[in-house]
Write a protein that holds these residues in place. Structure first.
Motif, PDB file in Angstrom:
ATOM      1  N   SER A  99       0.821  -1.216   0.000  1.00 27.61           N
ATOM      2  CA  SER A  99       0.000   0.000   0.000  1.00 27.61           C
ATOM      3  C   SER A  99       0.853   1.263   0.000  1.00 27.61           C
ATOM      4  O   SER A  99       0.409   2.312  -0.468  1.00 27.61           O
ATOM      5  N   ALA A 100       2.060   1.165   0.535  1.00 24.97           N
ATOM      6  CA  ALA A 100       2.921   2.346   0.616  1.00 24.97           C
ATOM      7  C   ALA A 100       3.386   2.821  -0.749  1.00 24.97           C
ATOM      8  O   ALA A 100       3.825   3.971  -0.885  1.00 24.97           O
ATOM      9  N   GLU A 101       3.301   1.961  -1.743  1.00 27.57           N
ATOM     10  CA  GLU A 101       3.783   2.338  -3.075  1.00 27.57           C
ATOM     11  C   GLU A 101       2.654   2.558  -4.076  1.00 27.57           C
ATOM     12  O   GLU A 101       2.888   2.528  -5.284  1.00 27.57           O
ATOM     13  N   THR A 113       3.182   4.247   5.443  1.00 29.06           N
ATOM     14  CA  THR A 113       4.533   4.567   5.922  1.00 29.06           C
ATOM     15  C   THR A 113       4.524   4.937   7.398  1.00 29.06           C
ATOM     16  O   THR A 113       5.459   4.605   8.134  1.00 29.06           O
ATOM     17  N   ALA A 114       3.455   5.611   7.837  1.00 30.43           N
ATOM     18  CA  ALA A 114       3.354   5.943   9.261  1.00 30.43           C
ATOM     19  C   ALA A 114       3.200   4.683  10.104  1.00 30.43           C
ATOM     20  O   ALA A 114       3.731   4.595  11.219  1.00 30.43           O
ATOM     21  N   ALA A 115       2.489   3.684   9.586  1.00 31.14           N
ATOM     22  CA  ALA A 115       2.278   2.442  10.335  1.00 31.14           C
ATOM     23  C   ALA A 115       3.541   1.597  10.404  1.00 31.14           C
ATOM     24  O   ALA A 115       3.689   0.766  11.310  1.00 31.14           O
ATOM     25  N   LEU A 116       4.462   1.789   9.470  1.00 33.09           N
ATOM     26  CA  LEU A 116       5.709   1.021   9.502  1.00 33.09           C
ATOM     27  C   LEU A 116       6.628   1.475  10.633  1.00 33.09           C
ATOM     28  O   LEU A 116       7.480   0.705  11.085  1.00 33.09           O
ATOM     29  N   LEU A 117       6.465   2.718  11.103  1.00 28.55           N
ATOM     30  CA  LEU A 117       7.353   3.221  12.153  1.00 28.55           C
ATOM     31  C   LEU A 117       7.194   2.469  13.475  1.00 28.55           C
ATOM     32  O   LEU A 117       8.199   2.029  14.047  1.00 28.55           O
ATOM     33  N   PRO A 118       5.965   2.296  14.012  1.00 26.05           N
ATOM     34  CA  PRO A 118       5.868   1.507  15.251  1.00 26.05           C
ATOM     35  C   PRO A 118       6.331   0.069  15.076  1.00 26.05           C
ATOM     36  O   PRO A 118       6.811  -0.549  16.029  1.00 26.05           O
ATOM     37  N   LEU A 119       6.211  -0.467  13.876  1.00 23.87           N
ATOM     38  CA  LEU A 119       6.730  -1.809  13.632  1.00 23.87           C
ATOM     39  C   LEU A 119       8.256  -1.816  13.693  1.00 23.87           C
ATOM     40  O   LEU A 119       8.862  -2.752  14.222  1.00 23.87           O
ATOM     41  N   ALA A 120       8.882  -0.765  13.151  1.00 24.91           N
ATOM     42  CA  ALA A 120      10.346  -0.689  13.180  1.00 24.91           C
ATOM     43  C   ALA A 120      10.873  -0.516  14.600  1.00 24.91           C
ATOM     44  O   ALA A 120      12.014  -0.895  14.891  1.00 24.91           O
ATOM     45  N   LYS A 121      10.058   0.036  15.487  1.00 23.40           N
ATOM     46  CA  LYS A 121      10.475   0.220  16.877  1.00 23.40           C
ATOM     47  C   LYS A 121      10.324  -1.056  17.698  1.00 23.40           C
ATOM     48  O   LYS A 121      10.915  -1.167  18.772  1.00 23.40           O
ATOM     49  N   ASP A 122       9.529  -1.983  17.200  1.00 22.85           N
ATOM     50  CA  ASP A 122       9.279  -3.236  17.915  1.00 22.85           C
ATOM     51  C   ASP A 122      10.242  -4.311  17.416  1.00 22.85           C
ATOM     52  O   ASP A 122      10.541  -4.388  16.219  1.00 22.85           O
ATOM     53  N   LEU A 123      10.724  -5.142  18.320  1.00 21.20           N
ATOM     54  CA  LEU A 123      11.696  -6.173  17.945  1.00 21.20           C
ATOM     55  C   LEU A 123      11.127  -7.125  16.904  1.00 21.20           C
ATOM     56  O   LEU A 123      11.762  -7.400  15.872  1.00 21.20           O
ATOM     57  N   ASN A 124       9.919  -7.635  17.137  1.00 24.78           N
ATOM     58  CA  ASN A 124       9.310  -8.558  16.183  1.00 24.78           C
ATOM     59  C   ASN A 124       8.952  -7.850  14.876  1.00 24.78           C
ATOM     60  O   ASN A 124       9.104  -8.412  13.790  1.00 24.78           O
ATOM     61  N   GLY A 125       8.468  -6.621  15.006  1.00 23.45           N
ATOM     62  CA  GLY A 125       8.124  -5.870  13.805  1.00 23.45           C
ATOM     63  C   GLY A 125       9.343  -5.570  12.957  1.00 23.45           C
ATOM     64  O   GLY A 125       9.308  -5.685  11.723  1.00 23.45           O
ATOM     65  N   ASN A 154       7.795  10.289   6.826  1.00 22.57           N
ATOM     66  CA  ASN A 154       7.504   8.989   7.440  1.00 22.57           C
ATOM     67  C   ASN A 154       8.543   7.943   7.047  1.00 22.57           C
ATOM     68  O   ASN A 154       9.023   7.170   7.889  1.00 22.57           O
ATOM     69  N   ALA A 155       8.885   7.905   5.762  1.00 21.26           N
ATOM     70  CA  ALA A 155       9.868   6.926   5.291  1.00 21.26           C
ATOM     71  C   ALA A 155      11.233   7.182   5.924  1.00 21.26           C
ATOM     72  O   ALA A 155      11.939   6.239   6.307  1.00 21.26           O
ATOM     73  N   LEU A 156      11.606   8.445   6.049  1.00 17.52           N
ATOM     74  CA  LEU A 156      12.883   8.785   6.684  1.00 17.52           C
ATOM     75  C   LEU A 156      12.896   8.365   8.151  1.00 17.52           C
ATOM     76  O   LEU A 156      13.912   7.882   8.660  1.00 17.52           O
ATOM     77  N   ALA A 157      11.768   8.554   8.825  1.00 16.77           N
ATOM     78  CA  ALA A 157      11.688   8.168  10.238  1.00 16.77           C
ATOM     79  C   ALA A 157      11.882   6.661  10.397  1.00 16.77           C
ATOM     80  O   ALA A 157      12.557   6.207  11.333  1.00 16.77           O
ATOM     81  N   VAL A 158      11.309   5.879   9.493  1.00 19.57           N
ATOM     82  CA  VAL A 158      11.475   4.422   9.554  1.00 19.57           C
ATOM     83  C   VAL A 158      12.931   4.045   9.268  1.00 19.57           C
ATOM     84  O   VAL A 158      13.520   3.206   9.962  1.00 19.57           O
ATOM     85  N   CYS A 159      13.524   4.665   8.248  1.00 26.35           N
ATOM     86  CA  CYS A 159      14.929   4.382   7.920  1.00 26.35           C
ATOM     87  C   CYS A 159      15.846   4.744   9.083  1.00 26.35           C
ATOM     88  O   CYS A 159      16.788   4.002   9.400  1.00 26.35           O
TER      89      CYS A 159
END
Length: 401
Positions: A99-101, A113-125, A154-159
């Motif tokens: 969906s991000a693309e 992209t906003a939803a990917l950030l909390p996943l990147a902060k979580d170990l399993n995510g 949002n993408a930069l925050a995840v990276c």
């Protein structure tokens, strides 16, 4: 429960009559059930564990409205750790990546992209993101160049979040993040996003040697030197840009070739001026932001002046005066017992610079007059690193051939 059932059936709410079970049952059965189908874009949630696969499926729906509602609901759910652990096994990362693309839907790209950030902060995510291989990381690096500022942010925050961990940094480097970030340094016009690009590039170059090598070969030193000198912007870069730019420059100037390359770009003049950033940005700027800029400027100056040929150049540009002022202010803070571990980093970096410049005869001569009276008291400072480097700086300033 009565009102919930009626609402789900599309019936207007009618208060239950107080005539007993029989009367209420007759009232309930006498109503006509809604005949028309539910709108296809209605986000009908399942219950229990069934809601997670259903939401993931709706997050990639071809119906724009349904997909946006599902993504917005997922973003809200991901605030809780339990929901993260429930959504990861049912393929949330792959759904968000898809969906991000979606080029035709800005809202979908924003929510995903906003939803990917909390996943990147979580170990399993984070593990699920990296398990996708180049799919999700590649999508993020493409979204860093998205025309929509919110999507880019949002993408930069995840990276940036991924780059804080070694496995994440490796995945980003393998996906070609260094070239993307270096290019964005000269293309990005939004200051906060430019600072995020510099921060992410600093993380990947500081964490992995491969990232550092790619950045140096890709012209990162020239780009960053031009950036902090204001060559890519009409206005003076904001403090956050200079702060992260100087931190990156300190990482990049590892060997003598890189140090001299930075000197040839004229960055020493910028570093010396930013030792007193209030003169550039004004006294109304946030003092903590100015302190961070001065700290990173001193750190970059320390790295570059470790090379012999750059010491004399820094002295000629007037580095001794602001460094002496920093040491004097640190002496006052120590006398008033105001020096802390956080505030002492600037002092430590300045003392390292003084040790470097004291190896230059002209610098040593100036330091004996301007800095030595404040150096000696700092040798017994409460902060161990300050006292250690104050002793070394005092020894080098007092040294005679």
């Amino acid at each position: 429960m009565h009102s919930v059932i009626r609402k789900r059936q599309g019936l207007p709410y009618t208060p239950p009559e107080s005539k007993g079970f029989l009367a209420n049952s007759q009232l309930f059965t006498s109503q006509q059930v809604r005949k028309e189908p539910f709108p296809p874009d209605e986000l009908g949630l399942a219950y229990g564990t069934f809601q997670y696969p259903k939401l993931v499926n709706q997050a990639t729906s071809s119906d724009d409205e349904l997909r946006r509602k599902a993504l917005a609901h997922i973003l809200e759910m991901l605030r809780g750790a339990r929901e993260v652990s429930s959504l990861v096994p049912v393929g949330i990362v792959a759904a968000l990546t898809k969906s991000a693309e979606l080029q035709h839907c800005i809202e979908s790209r924003t929510f995903a992209t906003a939803a990917l950030l909390p996943l990147a902060k979580d170990l399993n995510g984070r593990g699920a993101i990296l398990a996708q291989g180049s799919a999700t990381v590649g999508a993020l690096l493409r979204l860093v160049c998205d025309p929509e500022p919110v999507v880019r942010a949002n993408a930069l925050a995840v990276c940036l979040q991924l780059s804080r961990f070694r496995d994440g940094a490796r995945a980003l480097i393998a996906g070609g993040c260094v070239a993307v970030f270096v290019r964005r340094c000269s293309e990005e016009k939004l200051a906060d996003q430019l600072a995020a690009v510099l921060a992410a590039l600093t993380m990947v170059t500081d964490t992995e040697a491969a990232g550092l090598e790619q950045a140096i070969k890709g012209g990162a030193i020239e780009t960053v030197c031009g950036l902090v000198d204001g060559k890519y912007q009409l206005e003076q870069p904001i403090p956050a840009v200079c702060e992260h730019g100087f931190a990156l420059l300190r990482t990049l100037t590892l060997g003598p070739e890189q140090k001299m390359l930075a000197v040839s770009q004229g960055v020493l003049r910028v570093l010396v001026s930013m030792l007193t950033p209030a003169a550039t940005y004004g006294i109304d700027t946030d003092p903590e932001a100015l302190h961070r800029v001065a700290t990173e400027a001193a750190g970059a100056l320390m790295s570059i002046t470790a090379h012999t040929e750059s010491k004399e150049e820094a002295v000629k540009l007037g580095a001794i005066a602001p460094l002496s002022d920093i040491v004097h202010a640190s002496h006052d803070a120590e006398a008033k017992q105001l020096m802390t571990n956080a505030s002492s980093t600037l002092t430590t970096n300045a003392l390292k610079c003084i040790s470097n410049l004291a190896e230059c005869p002209l610098g040593r001569k100036q330091l004996r007059t301007k800095a030595l009276p404040d150096l000696k008291p700092l040798t017994i400072a409460s902060e161990p690193l300050v006292s250690k480097h104050a002793e070394l700086a005092t020894y080098r300033v007092q040294w005679k051939p």
